[in-house]
Design an enzyme around this catalytic site. Structure first.
Site, PDB file in Angstrom:
ATOM      1  N   SER A   1      25.177 -24.656   5.767  1.00  0.00           N
ATOM      2  CA  SER A   1      24.825 -23.274   6.117  1.00  0.00           C
ATOM      3  C   SER A   1      26.103 -22.485   6.433  1.00  0.00           C
ATOM      4  CB  SER A   1      23.843 -23.263   7.288  1.00  0.00           C
ATOM      5  OG  SER A   1      23.307 -21.982   7.501  1.00  0.00           O
TER       6      SER A   1
ATOM      7  N   ASP B   1      14.905 -23.688  -0.032  1.00  0.00           N
ATOM      8  CA  ASP B   1      15.643 -23.046   1.054  1.00  0.00           C
ATOM      9  C   ASP B   1      15.335 -21.553   1.061  1.00  0.00           C
ATOM     10  OD1 ASP B   1      17.386 -22.166   2.962  1.00  0.00           O
ATOM     11  OD2 ASP B   1      19.175 -23.039   2.054  1.00  0.00           O
TER      12      ASP B   1
ATOM     13  N   HIS C   1      16.285 -25.638   3.957  1.00  0.00           N
ATOM     14  CA  HIS C   1      17.630 -25.282   4.383  1.00  0.00           C
ATOM     15  C   HIS C   1      18.348 -26.431   5.081  1.00  0.00           C
ATOM     16  CE1 HIS C   1      20.913 -22.662   5.438  1.00  0.00           C
ATOM     17  NE2 HIS C   1      20.735 -22.873   6.720  1.00  0.00           N
TER      18      HIS C   1
END
Length: 866
Positions: free
Chosen positions: A559, A647, A679
């Site tokens: 991320s 995601d 995610h």
């Protein structure tokens, strides 16, 4: 290092269990007092590609006169698997156990007592509502005081609005209507409703009166059980993602059973975690700002239920002093009150640690309850409170070298410390040395609006050097960005250290545990301040520890950690030798319209967010300028991308954007695609596969002019890992030829003649750095002179007709062998006027097979298996 070794190490460190919840019950006997501690554990199983849940019980015997002095801890009973349980809760008086269980497509509500199953309701068959919420954002299961009613949250029934029409026509009408939900990890959760079960009559009712512009969750019974408290999140004008976002506009409500609803908290605030005191006189909850940082330091508010006055029990900590409490950054446990209702216990981040704290309501003083932090050899780096009941705390403790340990201790009296007792030691511990680094940025890197901030990092090393050489270093960057790497057990870190890497986990400015000023300092500074902090931490680690190898550095993260990882190899291209990024943010400008938290995309770049924002050229230019895609042309290190097809926080097209840029420039890149993951890439089969592809040691650095292929080791196929190939521009998803071992998950590909030639041209695209090069194409033969006479032309035609009989079929991906193929020791080369290629080969674990020597049927059969 081979794939078997990596798989074995990951299975070893990821299979260690960790406690996730606990409950305490008490029984008073004539001479002793008995406490029963029930803990629920979770454990990853790579064989079944699932996480197993099980429970375990301990019996604690205390003196009758001094019930806070544990005299004996009996050995625990056997572990009992918990199958299909979504929610469970014990009643406060009679010890009844309520369980929401999922069996196939059915959801059941079960009530258990000491004699077995007392009642079972099929919630799905009742068709009163949709699926029960079991997430930490909305989910709850609460007993009434009389223990005759249960409160929970479920999805509303979509057919409930079609009273005057047939159920079939209503379903047909609603099928194509877009239905918003609450984003990443909450897909399909759109319109939650509060549900009450009357256990005496076996009836389920949906409570009416909830305002139509809020979604209720985190509900609990009010004193007297004639009304309920709940948190309502604003859903207008549209929903924003809730997972990991504590900045959503929400309020605290009270709803009576007859449908009267009132808001009892302030406007334009974010609230969560309402917790009722044991005597029912006080309600506390967390409060924060709306929008801005997606995670933040919270204040603790208290509501007096007699006077209905709200006051601040614990305020936001802007900038903690050394050794002081740093603020509240995470949710309160469901049971956090002392028995007398005067103390609240919780766990929270403090710099590079996580600790358990006690808040005294009378003095508003916060006290640490963990061991003495001055002696690092005797403490754990992370303490997490699981529950507090009957003044007995159950905590989970761990360190980078010690998996989770279950401990218990009673709340101390004034001026005393906690006497902790260990209930369950980990199966194994490791002798990795680790230490915490405190880093102060130089003056030129100071933040003008928030000067004087520092940050930290946690360094973990192998216990001994491999082959008496310096240790390669992996820089591990957390996501968020407003989260933290405490000095706790981390299976990824442990696996890398077990394989011989040192790991540096960086808590750059903007991480939780350093005060609200540190969080706010990162707003508008992503891609610069956080990048400088990571590099500063790496330089500090290399300076402090001379056993680290500055020429063998890799960087990994997910991320925002992937965002920073790609920044590091782009802004410092000659410094890092490898990169692995999970669902990274690559281009914030193109992410703007695809993320479920569009507000953070504006805030992170330094812009104010409102629901009616329309992107401007200035906004998009600023987002692009802060993105790692702007440095993609400078990337030299091999890059491994891991993307989740589902995601919703960071679209997988972000990683694909970098993948295509690197592919077009001939830069070494590989992509793993996990179509069923989101995610966090948290599925067990995903982690089992992805762990095998962490960046490995590179002895030499490849410069971009040579356009060298990435040097990743092959991975042995496993039955439980099924990532899909990504082929945006080529037959393979990672830049390799189909001769690579790593295509054990490849889908059958049968292109035309051009595709076959393109595939063969890449036969040596990737190989181990110590592996000798495979056979090279033969030099091109000189062209024949053009025919000048009629006899010469007939000779050429006859020669072409004879040669066409054994020419490779242009519709076959592999060339067909000639009748008289060369001996096995030779490699036959097929020439083309403009392209030189090598025959299709497939490297197995022990042998190398020349496809030109196989019968046609076997070659086609093998192609389909691939």
């Amino acid at each position: 290092m081979d794939s078997d070794q990596i798989t074995g190490v990951y299975g070893k460190v990821s299979g260690l269990p960790a406690p996730v919840s606990a409950h305490v019950s008490e029984e008073q006997l004539p001479e002793v007092r008995i406490y029963t501690v029930t803990a629920e554990w979770i454990q990853s199983d790579l064989v079944q590609s699932s996480r197993l849940r099980y429970s375990q019980q301990w019996t604690l015997i205390a003196d009758s006169n001094n019930h806070q002095s544990i005299r004996t801890v009996l050995p625990p009973g056997p572990c009992a698997p918990v199958s299909g349980e979504l929610l469970s809760e014990l009643s406060p008086v009679h010890g009844l156990r309520a369980v929401v269980r999922e069996t196939g497509s059915q959801q059941l509500l079960e009530i258990w007592d000491r004699h077995g199953l007392r009642k079972c309701l099929n919630l799905s068959a009742l068709n009163i509502h949709g699926r029960v919420y079991d997430d930490s954002q909305f989910g709850c299961l609460s007993w009434s005081e009389c223990e005759r009613k249960l409160l929970y949250v479920a999805e509303s029934s979509r057919s409930s609005s079609a009273e005057t029409r047939s159920r079939e026509s209503a379903s047909r009408k609603d099928r194509s209507v877009y239905r918003e939900d609450w984003g990443e990890a909450l897909t399909g959760k759109s319109v939650p409703v509060l549900c009450v079960v009357d256990l005496h009559h076996g009836a389920v009712d949906v409570l009416q009166g909830v305002p139509p512009d809020v979604s209720p969750g985190q509900a609990l019974w009010a004193p007297g059980s004639q009304s309920v408290f709940f948190v309502g999140w604003c859903l207008e004008p549209f929903r924003l993602g809730l997972k990991f976002c504590s900045n959503r506009r929400s309020a605290l409500f009270r709803l009576s059973l007859d449908g009267l609803c009132e808001c009892i908290s302030g406007d334009n605030l974010s609230v969560s975690c309402p917790r009722l005191s044991p005597d029912g006189s006080m309600l506390i909850y967390l409060q924060g700002r709306v929008f801005g940082p997606h995670n933040q330091c919270h204040s603790v508010q208290q509501l007096d239920l007699k006077s209905w006055k709200t006051s601040t029990l614990l305020d936001v900590v802007s900038r903690p002093q050394a050794g002081e409490f740093a603020g509240v950054y995470e949710a309160l446990p469901s049971h956090c009150w002392s028995a007398d209702g005067q103390k609240v216990v919780f766990s929270s981040a403090v710099r590079n640690w996580k600790d358990v704290f006690m808040l005294d309501r009378r003095t508003k003083k916060v006290t640490s309850l963990s061991d003495n932090l001055s002696d690092l050899s005797k403490v754990y780096g992370s303490w997490k409170l699981l529950t507090l009941q009957r003044d007995l705390m159950v905590v989970c403790c761990s360190s980078p070298n010690s998996p989770p340990t279950l401990r218990v201790g009673f709340l101390p009296s004034a001026g005393e410390t906690v006497t902790w007792r260990t209930l369950q030691q980990p199966v194994m511990t490791f002798d990795y040395p680790w230490k915490v680094l405190d880093v102060t940025p130089p003056s030129e890197e100071d933040n003008r609006c928030y000067p004087g901030l520092d940050f930290g990092a946690v360094l973990v090393k192998p216990s001994r050097l491999i082959c008496e050489t310096r240790t390669p270093l992996v820089v591990f960057i957390h996501g968020g960005p407003h989260s933290q790497f405490p000095a706790e057990w981390n299976s990824t870190t442990a696996g890398l250290v077990e394989l011989g890497f040192a790991v540096l986990m960086v808590n750059y400015r903007g991480s939780t545990g350093f005060g609200q000023d540190s969080i706010l300092s990162l707003i508008g500074q992503i891609g610069s301040q956080d990048v400088q902090d990571v590099q500063r931490a790496v330089m500090a680690a290399l300076q402090i520890d001379k056993t680290l190898d500055p020429k063998r550095l890799a960087v990994i993260g997910g991320s925002h950690g992937g965002f920073l990882s790609c920044h590091m190899i782009g802004q410092y291209p000659d410094f890092y030798r490898a990169c692995a990024a999970r669902n990274p943010v690559i281009n914030a400008a193109t992410l703007l319209g695809t993320s479920d938290i569009v507000d953070w995309r504006y805030t992170s770049a330094g812009f104010h967010f409102s629901y009616d924002n329309i992107p401007t050229a200035e906004t998009l230019a600023a987002m692009l300028q802060k993105s790692p895609i702007t440095h993609a042309a400078l990337i030299k290190a091999p890059v491994l991308l891991m993307l989740g097809g589902k995601d919703r926080r960071v679209s997988p097209h972000q990683g694909l954007e970098l993948y295509k840029v690197l592919k077009s420039r001939g830069s070494p890149v590989r992509l793993l695609w996990f179509p069923e993951d989101g995610h966090s890439l948290s599925r067990v089969d995903t982690q089992g596969h992805g762990e095998n592809h962490q960046p490995q040691e590179h002895t030499t650095h490849q410069e971009p002019p040579s356009r060298q292929a990435p040097q990743y080791k092959a991975k042995r196929p496993t039955a439980n890992t099924k990532p899909r190939d990504v082929r945006p521009t080529a037959p393979t998803h990672d830049g390799q030829s189909r001769t690579s071992q790593n295509h054990h998950h490849s889908m059958p590909y049968s292109g035309g003649q051009n595709a076959a030639k393109s595939t063969q041209n890449k036969s040596n695209a990737q190989m181990c750095p110590h592996q000798p090069p495979k056979n090279k194409a033969s030099p091109r033969k000189p062209c024949r002179p053009l025919p000048q006479t009629e006899s010469e032309l007939r000779t050429v035609r006859n020669r072409n007709q004879n040669s066409n009989r054994n020419r490779p079929d242009p519709n076959d991906a592999y060339p067909k062998p000639k009748a008289d193929h060369p001996p096995p020791t030779q490699k036959k080369t097929y020439s083309h006027p403009n392209i030189q290629t090598t025959p299709r080969t497939h490297k197995t674990l022990d042998t190398q097979v020349d496809f030109t020597s196989l019968p046609l049927t076997l070659r086609r059969k093998h192609s389909l298996k691939e």
